[in-house]
Scaffold this motif. Structure first.
Motif, PDB file in Angstrom:
ATOM      1  N   VAL A 189       4.377  -1.124 -12.396  1.00  0.00           N
ATOM      2  CA  VAL A 189       4.860  -1.172 -11.004  1.00  0.00           C
ATOM      3  C   VAL A 189       4.298  -2.428 -10.322  1.00  0.00           C
ATOM      4  O   VAL A 189       3.298  -2.367  -9.605  1.00  0.00           O
ATOM      5  CB  VAL A 189       4.486   0.108 -10.226  1.00  0.00           C
ATOM      6  CG1 VAL A 189       5.380   1.266 -10.628  1.00  0.00           C
ATOM      7  CG2 VAL A 189       3.020   0.491 -10.423  1.00  0.00           C
ATOM      8  N   SER A 243       5.156  -3.841  -7.795  1.00  0.00           N
ATOM      9  CA  SER A 243       5.239  -3.763  -6.340  1.00  0.00           C
ATOM     10  C   SER A 243       4.030  -3.077  -5.704  1.00  0.00           C
ATOM     11  O   SER A 243       3.970  -2.930  -4.487  1.00  0.00           O
ATOM     12  CB  SER A 243       6.512  -3.014  -5.932  1.00  0.00           C
ATOM     13  OG  SER A 243       6.499  -1.687  -6.456  1.00  0.00           O
ATOM     14  N   VAL A 260       5.459   4.627  -5.187  1.00  0.00           N
ATOM     15  CA  VAL A 260       5.169   3.692  -6.269  1.00  0.00           C
ATOM     16  C   VAL A 260       4.409   4.394  -7.402  1.00  0.00           C
ATOM     17  O   VAL A 260       4.596   4.080  -8.586  1.00  0.00           O
ATOM     18  CB  VAL A 260       4.387   2.460  -5.752  1.00  0.00           C
ATOM     19  CG1 VAL A 260       2.972   2.823  -5.323  1.00  0.00           C
ATOM     20  CG2 VAL A 260       4.356   1.351  -6.796  1.00  0.00           C
TER      21      VAL A 260
END
Length: 198
Positions: A12, A14, A120
């Motif tokens: 992930v 982000s 997330v």
């Protein structure tokens, strides 16, 4: 960047500072001496860990005293009894340090809470589960469909050089489902047939 945060970023990218902070606050170091266990069959340990330095093996002990090694963990591998974390049941597997090992540990409950609070992490959990499912499926196919020599050749071709370089031969044999003597014979045959390892 913290090694666990770097591991998360693989799945992930982000992940933000705000996402990372609650997990970072839950981390604690753990040292395992050679031969010591992170978790043993029969225990319930709802924790996960990132291996920072060292080597561990995952094995299943049978009632007759036999051990079947199914996985090795090296640096930057996430480890734990995932089934036990999910079900709350005692572990069926054992994870043992093969060398002095440094881990960073956190409670699975923290991650489960983050699944609800920060999307997330839910995405991370799904991607990690898919990654491990593919690895487990590949191991199952090897054990069910390949001969011992084919399993050894698959290991050579896999790029998993750390297993061949850092794991004692008797444990490599156990991982492949053969005796050390059989592994020695297989290695001899493969060495006499160059160019067929890949």
């Amino acid at each position: 960047m913290h090694p666990l945060r770097a591991y998360l970023h693989r799945f992930v990218p982000s992940l933000t500072d705000a996402d990372w902070q609650p997990l970072a606050e839950a981390l604690r170091p753990r040292h395992l001496a050679r031969g010591e266990h992170f978790v043993q069959a029969g225990e319930h340990l709802p924790e996960l860990a990132l291996l920072l330095n060292g080597t561990c093996r995952l094995y299943y002990p049978s009632p007759d005293g036999e051990e079947r090694t199914t996985y090795f963990f090296f640096e930057n591998h996430l480890l734990g009894d995932y089934s036990g974390c999910l079900t709350g049941q005692p572990s069926q597997l054992s994870i043992q340090a093969l060398a002095d090992t440094e881990l960073v540990v956190f409670d699975y409950a923290v991650l489960r809470q983050l699944y609800d609070e920060r999307p997330v992490y839910e995405r991370f959990g799904r991607l990690v589960a898919e990654y491990h499912m593919l690895g487990t499926d590949a191991r199952l196919v090897e054990q069910l469909l390949l001969s011992p020599e084919e399993r050894y050749r698959a290991l050579l071709a896999s790029g998993k050089t750390k297993i061949l370089e850092r794991i004692p031969q008797h444990l490599v044999a156990n991982y492949l489902g053969v005796t050390p003597v059989s592994l020695s014979r297989i290695r001899g045959r493969v060495a006499r047939k160059p160019g067929k390892e890949k």
